[in-house]
Design an enzyme around this catalytic site. Sequence first.
Site, mmCIF file in Angstrom:
data_model
loop_
_atom_site.group_PDB
_atom_site.id
_atom_site.type_symbol
_atom_site.label_atom_id
_atom_site.label_comp_id
_atom_site.label_asym_id
_atom_site.label_seq_id
_atom_site.Cartn_x
_atom_site.Cartn_y
_atom_site.Cartn_z
ATOM 1 N N ASP A 7 19.304 40.560 25.429
ATOM 2 C CA ASP A 7 17.905 40.850 25.146
ATOM 3 C C ASP A 7 17.768 42.189 24.492
ATOM 4 O OD1 ASP A 7 18.006 42.840 27.088
ATOM 5 O OD2 ASP A 7 16.683 41.863 28.228
ATOM 6 N N CYS A 64 22.111 42.929 28.829
ATOM 7 C CA CYS A 64 20.748 43.414 28.930
ATOM 8 C C CYS A 64 20.652 44.703 29.386
ATOM 9 C CB CYS A 64 19.954 42.080 29.853
ATOM 10 S SG CYS A 64 20.499 42.298 31.651
ATOM 11 N N THR A 66 20.439 46.027 32.494
ATOM 12 C CA THR A 66 21.325 46.158 33.384
ATOM 13 C C THR A 66 22.682 45.615 33.636
ATOM 14 O OG1 THR A 66 20.339 44.640 34.937
ATOM 15 C CG2 THR A 66 19.546 47.089 35.042
ATOM 16 N N HIS A 97 41.626 36.844 38.192
ATOM 17 C CA HIS A 97 41.342 36.112 39.090
ATOM 18 C C HIS A 97 40.285 35.031 38.998
ATOM 19 C CE1 HIS A 97 43.355 39.152 42.191
ATOM 20 N NE2 HIS A 97 44.000 38.969 41.255
ATOM 21 N N HIS A 132 44.286 31.390 42.896
ATOM 22 C CA HIS A 132 42.839 31.766 42.443
ATOM 23 C C HIS A 132 42.142 30.334 41.785
ATOM 24 C CE1 HIS A 132 43.841 35.697 42.965
ATOM 25 N NE2 HIS A 132 45.013 35.715 42.277
HETATM 26 C C1 RB5 Z 1 14.180 44.225 30.330
HETATM 27 O O1 RB5 Z 1 13.292 45.352 30.483
HETATM 28 C C2 RB5 Z 1 15.072 44.268 31.681
HETATM 29 O O2 RB5 Z 1 14.483 43.762 32.662
HETATM 30 C C3 RB5 Z 1 16.204 43.390 31.263
HETATM 31 O O3 RB5 Z 1 16.933 43.948 30.200
HETATM 32 C C4 RB5 Z 1 17.373 43.635 32.196
HETATM 33 O O4 RB5 Z 1 17.782 44.813 32.791
HETATM 34 C C5 RB5 Z 1 17.273 42.348 33.381
HETATM 35 O O5 RB5 Z 1 17.907 42.318 34.293
#
Ligand code: RB5
Length: 148
Positions: A7, A64, A66, A97, A132
């Site tokens: 994203d 993304c 996080t 694993h 595994h």
């Molecule tokens: C977008 O702002 C953010 O929520 C997305 O990139 C991500 O971190 C979601 O888990």
Amino acid sequence: MIAIGSDHGGYDLKESIKKYFNEKGIEYKDFGTFSNESVDYPDFALKVAEAVAGGECDRGILLCGTGVGISIAANKVPGIRAAHVSDVFSARYSKEHNNANVLCMGGRVVGPGLAIMIVDEWLNAKFQGGRHQKRLDKITDIEKKYSK
Ligand code: RB5
């Protein structure tokens, strides 16, 4: 062939990883997003996860902000084992694993230098099978239990 997608929160890291792949001659297919404009991470998780689960690509990388949301979404596709990783140790064992077929990272968490070390470790690791595989089979059983 590696499927790669993100994203907007993972876009810059996706571009850094692609630059590394270009330098190394590693083949990939970019499923977007293609700018920093705000988009919804499940859309890109689905594209990459379907490319891997359907056999068009051997494995996938998803980014993304996080790494959390995009890994949750990718893991909804049957056959996908998406590992959300921020360190080299977990990258190796997610393959050895867990036979992770999708690697997820956070573009707002992991810098490009570490991310490339993580990608390298994961690409070079080999699934160890044995005990595994038995555990992965149990994960598949959970998938089957809840599939319509
Ligand atoms: C977008 O702002 C953010 O929520 C997305 O990139 C991500 O971190 C979601 O888990």
